[in-house]
Design an enzyme around this catalytic site. Structure first.
Site, mmCIF file in Angstrom:
data_model
loop_
_atom_site.group_PDB
_atom_site.id
_atom_site.type_symbol
_atom_site.label_atom_id
_atom_site.label_comp_id
_atom_site.label_asym_id
_atom_site.label_seq_id
_atom_site.Cartn_x
_atom_site.Cartn_y
_atom_site.Cartn_z
ATOM 1 N N ALA A 11 0.817 -1.213 0.000
ATOM 2 C CA ALA A 11 0.000 0.000 0.000
ATOM 3 C C ALA A 11 0.854 1.268 0.000
ATOM 4 O O ALA A 11 0.310 2.371 -0.013
ATOM 5 C CB ALA A 11 -0.923 0.013 1.212
ATOM 6 N N LEU A 13 2.890 4.318 1.410
ATOM 7 C CA LEU A 13 2.644 5.082 2.642
ATOM 8 C C LEU A 13 1.207 5.584 2.641
ATOM 9 O O LEU A 13 0.942 6.782 2.638
ATOM 10 C CB LEU A 13 3.625 6.251 2.764
ATOM 11 N N HIS A 14 0.286 4.650 2.602
ATOM 12 C CA HIS A 14 -1.150 4.942 2.643
ATOM 13 C C HIS A 14 -1.781 4.009 3.656
ATOM 14 O O HIS A 14 -1.224 2.979 3.997
ATOM 15 C CB HIS A 14 -1.783 4.724 1.259
ATOM 16 N N ALA A 15 -2.932 4.355 4.128
ATOM 17 C CA ALA A 15 -3.724 3.507 5.032
ATOM 18 C C ALA A 15 -2.916 3.045 6.239
ATOM 19 O O ALA A 15 -2.331 3.858 6.933
ATOM 20 C CB ALA A 15 -4.324 2.342 4.261
ATOM 21 N N PRO A 17 0.007 1.322 6.720
ATOM 22 C CA PRO A 17 1.431 1.645 6.849
ATOM 23 C C PRO A 17 1.676 3.118 7.211
ATOM 24 O O PRO A 17 2.558 3.416 8.004
ATOM 25 C CB PRO A 17 2.011 1.311 5.469
#
Length: 102
Positions: A11, A13-15, A17
């Site tokens: 993912a 650096l989204h959601a 993480p």
């Protein structure tokens, strides 16, 4: 101190993480920033700023830390960025079970 790290989670650096990255950054007594490519660094403690980087799997990001915990913070943030999400999930499940293997 500065360190360049390749983003491993699918993912980017989204959601999850990104949330884990920001949470980890907030554990340390240091000024922390993160940048993608040659962009201006953003506050590593800000979820909005971190997700706005649009860092994806395989991208390199530059971590910058200054302060008492700088090296420890860089080590911890590097672990977040280099741990695949499936390994992170397995670790979280073990913690919830009290560290026992199933």
């Amino acid at each position: 101190m500065e360190r360049t790290v390749t983003v491993v989670p699918e993912a980017g650096l989204h959601a999850r993480p990104a949330a884990r990255f920001v949470s980890t950054a907030n554990e340390f007594d240091a000024d922390l920033s993160v940048a993608k490519d040659e962009d201006e660094p953003v506050n590593a403690r800000s979820m909005l700023s971190v997700t706005a980087l649009d860092a994806r799997k395989g991208d390199e990001v530059r971590l910058v830390a200054e302060g008492a915990d700088a090296e420890a913070a860089l080590d911890a943030l590097e672990r977040v960025l280099t741990t695949p999400e499936d390994e992170e999930k397995e670790g979280s499940e073990k913690e919830r079970r009290g560290g026992e293997e199933s």
